[in-house]
Design a protein around this motif. Structure first.
Motif, PDB file in Angstrom:
ATOM      1  N   ASP A  62       0.847  -1.156  -0.010  1.00  0.00           N
ATOM      2  CA  ASP A  62       0.031  -0.094   0.032  1.00  0.00           C
ATOM      3  C   ASP A  62       0.955   1.238  -0.157  1.00  0.00           C
ATOM      4  O   ASP A  62       0.661   2.241   0.807  1.00  0.00           O
ATOM      5  N   TYR A  65       2.353   2.512   3.606  1.00  0.00           N
ATOM      6  CA  TYR A  65       1.519   2.495   4.474  1.00  0.00           C
ATOM      7  C   TYR A  65       1.281   0.975   5.297  1.00  0.00           C
ATOM      8  O   TYR A  65       0.509   0.803   5.919  1.00  0.00           O
ATOM      9  N   HIS A 105      -1.480  -0.603  12.338  1.00  0.00           N
ATOM     10  CA  HIS A 105      -1.003  -1.816  11.697  1.00  0.00           C
ATOM     11  C   HIS A 105       0.356  -1.638  11.279  1.00  0.00           C
ATOM     12  O   HIS A 105       0.911  -0.486  11.134  1.00  0.00           O
ATOM     13  N   PHE A 146      -9.809  -2.726   1.670  1.00  0.00           N
ATOM     14  CA  PHE A 146      -9.697  -3.111   0.229  1.00  0.00           C
ATOM     15  C   PHE A 146     -10.176  -4.081  -0.220  1.00  0.00           C
ATOM     16  O   PHE A 146      -9.411  -4.904  -1.267  1.00  0.00           O
ATOM     17  N   PHE A 165      -7.080  -3.384   6.667  1.00  0.00           N
ATOM     18  CA  PHE A 165      -6.894  -2.855   5.081  1.00  0.00           C
ATOM     19  C   PHE A 165      -6.397  -4.104   4.672  1.00  0.00           C
ATOM     20  O   PHE A 165      -7.025  -5.085   4.522  1.00  0.00           O
ATOM     21  N   ARG A 199       1.745  12.862  11.697  1.00  0.00           N
ATOM     22  CA  ARG A 199       0.200  12.916  11.122  1.00  0.00           C
ATOM     23  C   ARG A 199       0.167  11.457  11.501  1.00  0.00           C
ATOM     24  O   ARG A 199       0.846  10.448  11.054  1.00  0.00           O
ATOM     25  N   ASP A 201      -1.901   7.911  11.036  1.00  0.00           N
ATOM     26  CA  ASP A 201      -2.490   7.233  10.124  1.00  0.00           C
ATOM     27  C   ASP A 201      -3.622   6.470  10.922  1.00  0.00           C
ATOM     28  O   ASP A 201      -3.527   5.837  11.853  1.00  0.00           O
ATOM     29  N   GLU A 268      -5.412  11.126  11.732  1.00  0.00           N
ATOM     30  CA  GLU A 268      -6.463  10.974  10.751  1.00  0.00           C
ATOM     31  C   GLU A 268      -7.501  10.041  11.479  1.00  0.00           C
ATOM     32  O   GLU A 268      -7.511   9.125  12.112  1.00  0.00           O
ATOM     33  N   HIS A 342      -3.494  12.162  -0.785  1.00  0.00           N
ATOM     34  CA  HIS A 342      -2.879  11.316  -1.612  1.00  0.00           C
ATOM     35  C   HIS A 342      -4.267  10.034  -1.700  1.00  0.00           C
ATOM     36  O   HIS A 342      -3.872   9.121  -2.505  1.00  0.00           O
ATOM     37  N   ASP A 343      -5.055  10.522  -0.852  1.00  0.00           N
ATOM     38  CA  ASP A 343      -6.142   9.298  -1.000  1.00  0.00           C
ATOM     39  C   ASP A 343      -7.384   9.785  -1.874  1.00  0.00           C
ATOM     40  O   ASP A 343      -8.618   9.048  -1.864  1.00  0.00           O
ATOM     41  N   ARG A 429      -7.626   6.864  -6.210  1.00  0.00           N
ATOM     42  CA  ARG A 429      -6.527   7.603  -5.556  1.00  0.00           C
ATOM     43  C   ARG A 429      -5.375   7.854  -6.360  1.00  0.00           C
ATOM     44  O   ARG A 429      -4.605   8.806  -6.090  1.00  0.00           O
ATOM     45  N   ARG A 433      -1.946  10.741  -7.357  1.00  0.00           N
ATOM     46  CA  ARG A 433      -0.572   9.992  -7.053  1.00  0.00           C
ATOM     47  C   ARG A 433       0.196  10.100  -8.301  1.00  0.00           C
ATOM     48  O   ARG A 433       1.224   9.793  -8.744  1.00  0.00           O
TER      49      ARG A 433
END
Ligand code: NOJ
Length: 572
Positions: A62, A65, A105, A146, A165, A199, A201, A268, A342-343, A429, A433
């Motif tokens: 990902d 991430y 995660h 996902f 995810f 930041r 996640d 987030e 970015h999402d 997304r 990118r």
């Protein structure tokens, strides 16, 4: 709240997605020396904070991430020496570096998980979330973000592990104090190096809704999610956000780490309500400086059906959402302000006009957001007016979310591939990118090699070199907005009031602090828009502060906004 040296609330943040920002060595992948080489550009823009998406060692299921080692830099991005040089360059320019902390995660290739999955009595086993099969199947009906089940079976232990995810992103077990200590240790590692914040996640997902057996006879379990018939809703998300021990964990993190450094944090927080955001950002009893909430990102999807179920924007919905957050957090917490990251798709393609009014609508959107209370986040390329891409074939896309969704929609749910591609064009997304467009040269000056994701076709027209040389560009307009925030205290502390809430094309509001009052007028349409002057404060003696059309035009048509026009007045 941690003590922060500067009045960070005057600063504007800029998000870098390193894979797509600037490639220094021709391998087609952005890297840290690439970022260092562009610091003058960021300084010229005037941003005070950089949020850097993950740069840690990762197998990239990902795009970073999914972290394999929190203390190493991803090979493609460079070395720790490159990192130190980048950080020093930012500090020299007065820019604070905010790292991405991904600790809901890890990667399944992280050493902890490799150990954890090897046997039930391995010391790391309890670092993750395991459940026995129920009647030979997954322990709950949770769906992962996902697609597919949020549970994957692990042969070696005969259990399922949880991943909200992809299956390569197992969720950490925050109930285990050893996990928390490891997280705090890695935060200390980066803060001692001199980074200026995090930041975090999906941080509001770390406390899971465990159900304990009051008799203590069976192990804690997780509940099922309500069943949803169709669409791409992730019902499990609502099950795990702002869980019962979230605030305990956050307070502990504050005590053990954040309170000891000069740092800024943004958490987030999918599905967050204003009350939850207040709890997290309250200056006394909270833990973080701000959250990223998603409510305004849902206004163009059909309610309850997930992001791919498109719905045309109805402006009053957007206004109602943003204004609710403005008023609810005023004096109680602090907002983050964003149109994209970015999402998310590119803001101009989503809320503006990416055709003839590309620059003008970009300036309007920027005005509308930057005049609100909170910290604006600019996503790389937003300041150039970068737009969405429309690739015909799914193979052109790299994003795991997009590819999985296409596969499930077309092969399992038998949806029309063209319709599915439409949703991808609008919401995928990878729109955000595509490589940063630096020049009109080959590959937009992003790389001398083959970029990992195709460059948007419009790079000859839309690029930084052009924007820097044109004093009327979107870049220079952003520069002005960023500068205004430092000189107008009303932008920091002023109260927000929404005007004309039901108007379908005008977004109008005021900001007021003591006797200083600003009026912001934005036209969200390609048509001229007469101003309902009787319902607005008197602008006959007002002074222009900033707008996206020349002042002569304000005077020529004081009671009309042109297509996508934005004006800010200082009322007297
Ligand atoms: C939110 C991040 O912004 C997104 O890019 C990522 O896929 C998920 N969290 C999982 O880490």
């Amino acid at each position: 709240m941690p003590v922060v040296s500067t009045d960070w609330r005057q600063q504007v943040a800029y998000q870098i997605y390193p894979r797509s920002f600037a490639d220094s060595n021709g391998d087609g992948i952005g890297d840290l020396p690439g970022i260092t080489a562009k610091l003058d550009y960021l300084e010229a823009l005037g941003v005070g904070i950089v949020w850097l998406s993950p740069v840690y060692d990762s197998p990239n299921d990902d795009n970073g991430y999914d972290i394999r080692d929190y203390r190493r830099i991803m090979k493609e991005f460079g070395t720790m020496a490159d990192f130190d040089q980048m950080l020093a360059g930012m500090k020299a320019r007065g820019i604070r570096l905010m790292m991405d902390l991904v600790v809901n995660h890890t990667s399944d290739e992280h050493e902890w998980f490799k150990q954890a999955r090897s046997s039930r009595d391995n010391p790391y086993h309890d670092f993750y979330i395991w459940q026995d099969p129920v009647e030979g199947r997954e322990p709950t009906n949770w769906e992962a973000a996902f697609n597919g089940s949020a549970w994957t079976f692990n042969e070696a232990t005969g259990e399922y592990y949880l991943h909200m995810f992809s299956k390569k992103q197992p969720d950490l077990n925050w109930e285990n104090p050893k996990v928390r200590q490891e997280v705090y240790a890695l935060m200390h590692f980066w803060l001692t190096k001199g980074v200026g914040g995090f930041r975090m996640d999906v941080i509001n997902m770390i406390s899971k809704p465990w159900q304990l057996d009051p008799t203590g006879q069976s192990l804690p379990r997780l509940p099922d999610a309500p069943v949803v018939q169709d669409g791409f809703l992730q019902p499990a998300f609502e099950m795990v956000t702002h869980g019962p021990r979230l605030m305990d964990f956050m307070h502990e993190m504050r005590r053990e780490v954040l309170d000891h450094y000069d740092c800024i944090t943004v958490g987030e927080s999918p599905c967050a309500t204003v009350e939850q955001a207040q709890a997290i950002t309250d200056a006394e009893t909270g833990a973080l400086n701000m959250v990223f909430q998603f409510e305004h990102m849902d206004v163009d999807s059909q309610p309850g059906k997930g992001k791919w179920a498109l719905k045309p924007l109805h402006l009053p919905d957007l206004k109602a959402s943003l204004s609710h957050w403005q008023t609810a957090l005023h004096g109680k917490g602090w907002n983050s302000l964003y149109w994209c990251n970015h999402d998310q798709p590119r803001a101009i393609s989503r809320f503006g006009d990416d055709g003839v009014f590309r620059v003008r609508s970009g300036k309007m959107l920027a005005t509308c957001l930057h005049m609100m209370q909170g910290t604006p986040f600019i996503y790389q390329g937003e300041e150039l007016g970068m737009t969405n891409v429309k690739w015909h074939h799914i193979d052109a896309y790299q994003d795991i979310e997009t590819r999985n969704m296409f596969h499930v929609a077309v092969t399992q749910k038998r949806q029309n591939p063209e319709q599915v591609m439409k949703a991808i064009h609008a919401k995928g997304r990878d729109n955000a990118r595509t490589p940063m467009q630096w020049t009109g040269d080959a590959q937009a000056g992003f790389t001398t090699g083959q970029p990992w994701l195709a460059v948007n076709d419009n790079f000859a027209e839309v690029n930084a070199a052009q924007a820097l040389s044109d004093e009327d560009s979107l870049f220079h307009y952003y520069r002005q907005l960023i500068a205004l925030r430092k000189t107008w205290p009303v932008l920091i502390d002023g109260q927000f009031e929404l005007l004309l809430p039901k108007h379908t094309t005008l977004f109008a509001y005021t900001r007021q602090m003591a006797s200083v009052r600003l009026l912001v007028l934005c036209n969200f349409s390609s048509q001229f828009q007469g101003l309902p002057l009787k319902q607005l404060p008197d602008i006959s003696k007002a002074t222009p502060l900033i707008g996206n059309l020349p002042l002569e035009e304000w005077h020529l048509a004081p009671d009309t906004l042109a297509a996508w026009e934005a004006r800010v007045y200082v009322l007297s």
